[in-house]
Design an enzyme around this catalytic site. Structure first.
Site, mmCIF file in Angstrom:
data_model
loop_
_atom_site.group_PDB
_atom_site.id
_atom_site.type_symbol
_atom_site.label_atom_id
_atom_site.label_comp_id
_atom_site.label_asym_id
_atom_site.label_seq_id
_atom_site.Cartn_x
_atom_site.Cartn_y
_atom_site.Cartn_z
ATOM 1 N N ASP A 282 0.765 -1.374 0.039
ATOM 2 C CA ASP A 282 -0.011 -0.056 0.055
ATOM 3 C C ASP A 282 1.024 1.326 0.033
ATOM 4 O O ASP A 282 2.082 1.218 0.149
ATOM 5 C CB ASP A 282 -0.763 -0.009 1.216
ATOM 6 C CG ASP A 282 -2.285 0.690 1.015
ATOM 7 O OD1 ASP A 282 -2.269 1.845 0.663
ATOM 8 O OD2 ASP A 282 -3.370 0.222 0.968
ATOM 9 N N HIS B 148 -3.296 3.258 -4.660
ATOM 10 C CA HIS B 148 -2.485 2.792 -3.324
ATOM 11 C C HIS B 148 -1.212 2.336 -3.640
ATOM 12 O O HIS B 148 -0.958 1.309 -3.106
ATOM 13 C CB HIS B 148 -3.350 1.819 -2.553
ATOM 14 C CG HIS B 148 -4.641 2.288 -1.761
ATOM 15 N ND1 HIS B 148 -4.813 2.851 -0.686
ATOM 16 C CD2 HIS B 148 -5.901 2.371 -2.311
ATOM 17 C CE1 HIS B 148 -5.665 3.017 -0.323
ATOM 18 N NE2 HIS B 148 -6.654 2.803 -1.131
ATOM 19 N N GLU C 274 -10.333 2.554 -4.790
ATOM 20 C CA GLU C 274 -9.777 3.762 -4.441
ATOM 21 C C GLU C 274 -8.839 4.669 -5.227
ATOM 22 O O GLU C 274 -7.977 5.180 -4.835
ATOM 23 C CB GLU C 274 -9.359 4.169 -2.855
ATOM 24 C CG GLU C 274 -10.545 3.790 -1.895
ATOM 25 C CD GLU C 274 -10.273 4.446 -0.541
ATOM 26 O OE1 GLU C 274 -10.890 4.716 0.098
ATOM 27 O OE2 GLU C 274 -9.059 3.804 -0.114
HETATM 28 C C1 TNX Z 1 -10.737 2.252 2.920
HETATM 29 S S1 TNX Z 1 -11.245 -0.462 2.448
HETATM 30 C C2 TNX Z 1 -9.589 1.539 2.237
HETATM 31 C C3 TNX Z 1 -8.157 1.512 2.856
HETATM 32 C C4 TNX Z 1 -8.408 2.185 4.295
HETATM 33 C C5 TNX Z 1 -9.514 1.979 4.972
HETATM 34 C C6 TNX Z 1 -9.679 2.728 6.325
HETATM 35 C C7 TNX Z 1 -10.435 -0.317 1.211
HETATM 36 C C8 TNX Z 1 -10.550 -1.339 0.270
HETATM 37 N N1 TNX Z 1 -9.903 0.829 1.166
HETATM 38 O O1 TNX Z 1 -7.198 1.579 2.254
HETATM 39 O O2 TNX Z 1 -7.176 1.751 5.114
HETATM 40 O O3 TNX Z 1 -10.720 2.565 4.007
HETATM 41 O O4 TNX Z 1 -10.875 2.137 7.090
#
Ligand code: TNX
Length: 750
Positions: free
Chosen positions: A187, A264, A320
């Site tokens: 990440d 990420h 994301e």
């Molecule tokens: C969203 S859950 C993210 C993570 C973060 C998290 C914090 C997901 C697939 N992506 O990168 O750590 O929220 O709760």
């Protein structure tokens, strides 16, 4: 003399007899089994438990290699063993390979299973039942899981956790029949897996100068060299990975590695900037999809991952990605043109589909976060549903498998108790009761959908989890609630029974050297509004058991002789409830203080100004909709509990019509601030009053102080309290400072 002249006597005697030998007992175990028939009789557990087992050689070796970690001292013996374990495809056990039958009688223990995994789970059950003063209940258990996938996810990027920590967690979660570790290995905050040919990933992109992620901003989120002074971080070598995999295998846990793409990926681009759209490090978190080298990189990484990990599933992330840089990147735009992709979502899907094809060609399948649905789902992908449950459900509708990890139930990085009493955590409030209440595959979905739901997982994101102790504190006991969600049939899951058992369990975990959260020491409340009788019914509960709840209604602190709560009670006017838990005479935690008002605006008309309406995009933020601010229902600690109404990015600007000119002396609403998910108090609140609905007078401007604005978590009433004033219309205007989220639960008018 007829012994049972009165038939009631007969019933009474029969009941006594039953009570003596057949009283149903609640087993002190988690997850609760599918079927059990338990008596009050017990059988003594020998100091050393002799056992026989008919496993074939390699599996026999595995069991023997595991047993030193097993809590009961076990010894193989052919002569009259206390425990007999029969593993055979033909046994009359439940049909699943993970199922087992366990019979405990005066003669000893008989275990039957179709596979070594079933036998392993029978042994876990046995160990839990043996904790009670070395006496086993006489019982018959037939058990198998509701879902085949029961997972724990660990983020080791944001903060690094070494192999010993990972193994320690595997050892414990296996006892609750968790069978997957989703290992979030890469990440933006650090790459954690050694990859041949790409040394910069682990010499550089795994290290930073700030141990605490929140302090890393001081270094502009730049990485440092592994051997630089003050370098914090780490990674797993091949040997480390093999050790964890073997440890997991002996505990019947499959380890699913995750390699994040295309978002990420800041750390990848810091180490290999040629893979970013700009060619520069620290410009983006998304890899360039127009560049063939990106595919070469991920294929090389996946080759190593596939070589090391036997898991059929490889998780490729997919969440994301902002897609912003792809818009401005000539290479990405060219790729879109060449491939006929209409937008950047399709560009992301192009990448995922291409990577899937590669992984499929090696005989494996992919899992991705639910964003992989957005631009078209790759043909064989399994979806991990995190943003809510819709992603998983739509995947299932398309005939794809889904794993349910909805953020509002399964995120173990969120607060589990009153934020004021807790270390800083991510976002909202997910107490254990909420986690336990989750049903991943409700009957209402129908079997055409539920047959694709593989199971459930708890996710431990580590942005706010800097230490191992803190990680355990966030994981336990909530993961145990999810273990039962994943294993026990819905019809056998009872919150009250779980509450009793989990209160027992936390002490066992602590005694084993873990650091669980010992459950909330605060009273929780719930209200239902009875509009016909113009009253609010208040009920009080706690996570702790057994415990007393004592309360007052005049705002004074409850003592050990205050009223004991027994059942819900009615509030007709206004009270300031103060309630506290008592363990005998000793008060616990801090008191719950809750104003409950059957106030003058309940059920009255509210009109939102054109730009002052609530946020409509998500059901949980609507907080009861158009009547939600005047329904008498107060929100709890989570802005997602359906009681809080969200405003984003506009103000809350609403006018209430009381129906007739009324004497008022108090107009207030409670707001919350939780900074990590960008929920802020208003900058100020204005309260206006009018008799005719045209001419309004300003009653008060209530300003948020700098000190309040700076708090991570705060709840506070804004409004006006003054001498009785005549009004029919009240305008409540909460003015945003940050233009993010405002949350309010009720406008109280008295
Ligand atoms: C969203 S859950 C993210 C993570 C973060 C998290 C914090 C997901 C697939 N992506 O990168 O750590 O929220 O709760």
């Amino acid at each position: 003399m007829r012994l049972f002249k009165n038939p009631l006597n007969l019933i009474f005697a029969a009941a006594l007899l039953l009570a003596a030998c057949e009283t149903p007992q609640e087993l002190s175990m988690i997850p609760y089994p599918q079927f059990e028939k338990t008596t009050s009789k017990t059988v003594n557990l020998p100091a050393t438990v002799t056992f026989s087992v008919n496993l074939p050689q390699p599996e026999m070796d595995d069991l023997l290699a595991y047993l030193p970690s097993y809590p009961l001292p076990m010894e193989l013996s052919d002569k009259n063993p206390f425990v007999t374990i029969e593993v055979s495809e033909q046994t009359d056990t439940p049909s699943s390979a993970e199922g087992y039958k366990l019979e405990i009688s005066k003669r000893g223990v008989n275990i039957k299973a179709k596979s070594a995994t079933g036998a392993f789970y029978a042994l876990q059950t046995l160990a839990q039942l043996a904790r009670n003063g070395k006496k086993l209940p006489v019982t018959v258990i037939e058990d198998e899981p509701r879902f085949p996938y029961r997972g724990l996810h660990l983020d080791v990027s944001r903060h690094f956790f070494d192999k010993e920590h990972v193994k320690k967690q595997l050892d414990l979660v296996a006892t609750y029949k968790i069978n997957r570790l989703h290992w979030h290995l890469t990440d933006g905050a650090g790459w954690r897996l050694e990859i041949p040919g790409y040394p910069r990933l682990t010499e550089f992109a795994a290290w930073r100068k700030a141990a605490n992620l929140q302090d890393w901003g001081k270094y502009d989120h730049h990485y440092c060299e592994k051997d630089e002074e003050g370098a914090y971080g780490g990674y797993y070598t091949e040997a480390d990975v093999r050790e964890v995999l073997e440890y997991a295998r002996l505990r019947h846990i499959t380890v699913i590695p995750e390699i994040e793409m295309p978002g990420h990926s800041d750390e990848v681009l810091a180490a290999y900037p040629q893979l970013s759209c700009t060619g520069e490090p620290y410009t983006s978190g998304e890899v360039c999809i127009g560049n063939e080298e990106t595919f070469k990189f991920f294929e090389d990484v996946l080759n190593e991952v596939i070589r090391l990990f036997p898991s059929h599933y490889i998780h490729i992330g997919g969440d994301e990605a902002s897609r912003r840089h792809w818009k401005a990147c000539p290479k990405c735009q060219k790729r879109m043109k060449d491939e006929g992709l209409k937008d950047e979502s399709e560009l992301q899907s192009y990448m995922i589909a291409r990577i899937e094809k590669y992984i499929n060609s090696k005989g494996r399948d992919i899992i991705g976060w639910d964003e992989i649905l957005d631009g078209g789902l790759a043909p064989n992908a399994t979806v991990m549903s995190w943003r809510d449950t819709e992603g998983g459900i739509s995947a299932a509708q398309m005939g794809h498998y889904a794993i349910m990890t909805p953020g509002s139930y399964c995120y173990l990085d969120h607060y589990q108790d009153d934020p004021e009493t807790q270390p800083l955590a991510f976002g909202s409030y997910i107490p254990i009761g909420r986690t336990y209440s989750y049903d991943p595959a409700p009957d209402s979905l129908g079997t055409d959908i539920t047959k694709y739901i593989l199971g459930v997982q708890g996710n431990v994101w580590a942005e706010y989890i800097p230490t191992k102790e803190h990680a355990e504190y966030m994981i336990y006991p909530r993961i145990i609630a999810l273990a039962e969600v994943g294993w026990t049939p819905q019809s056998k899951r009872q919150p009250e029974s779980f509450k009793r058992r989990i209160n027992n369990e936390i002490h066992h975990i602590k005694a084993k050297g873990y650091n669980p959260f010992m459950l909330s020491e605060q009273v929780k409340s719930n209200q239902t509004v009875d509009y016909a009788k113009k009253r609010i019914m208040l009920s009080l509960t706690s996570e702790k058991y057994p415990i007393d709840i004592r309360y007052t209604t005049d705002g004074s602190e409850p003592t050990a002789s205050s009223k004991l709560y027994k059942k819900p009670f009615a509030v007709k006017d206004s009270i300031l409830l103060t309630a506290r838990l008592f363990d005998g005479k000793a008060p616990l935690g801090k008191s719950l203080r809750l104003r409950t008002d059957y106030h003058k605006a309940i059920g009255k008309q509210i009109t939102y100004a054109k730009d002052g309406g609530y946020y409509q995009n998500k059901e949980v933020y609507k907080g009861g909709g158009d009547t939600g601010l005047l329904d008498g229902l107060r929100g709890g600690m989570s802005y997602m509990d359906g009681r809080w109404q969200g405003f984003c990015p506009n103000d809350l600007d609403a006018t209430i019509d009381l129906g007739e000119v009324t004497s008022i002396h108090r107009v207030v609403a409670n707001f919350m601030q939780v900074r990590t998910p960008q929920v802020f108090l208003p900058a100020k609140v204005e309260v206006w009053a009018s008799v005719d609905g045209k001419n309004f007078t300003l009653l008060n401007t209530d300003i948020c102080s700098e000190e309040e604005a700076g708090k991570d978590v705060i709840f506070r009433d804004f409004g006006w309290i003054g001498s009785p004033t005549q009004a029919r219309y009240v305008r409540f205007h909460a003015i945003q400072g940050k233009k993010q989220f405002l949350f309010v639960d009720e406008i109280v008018i008295q």
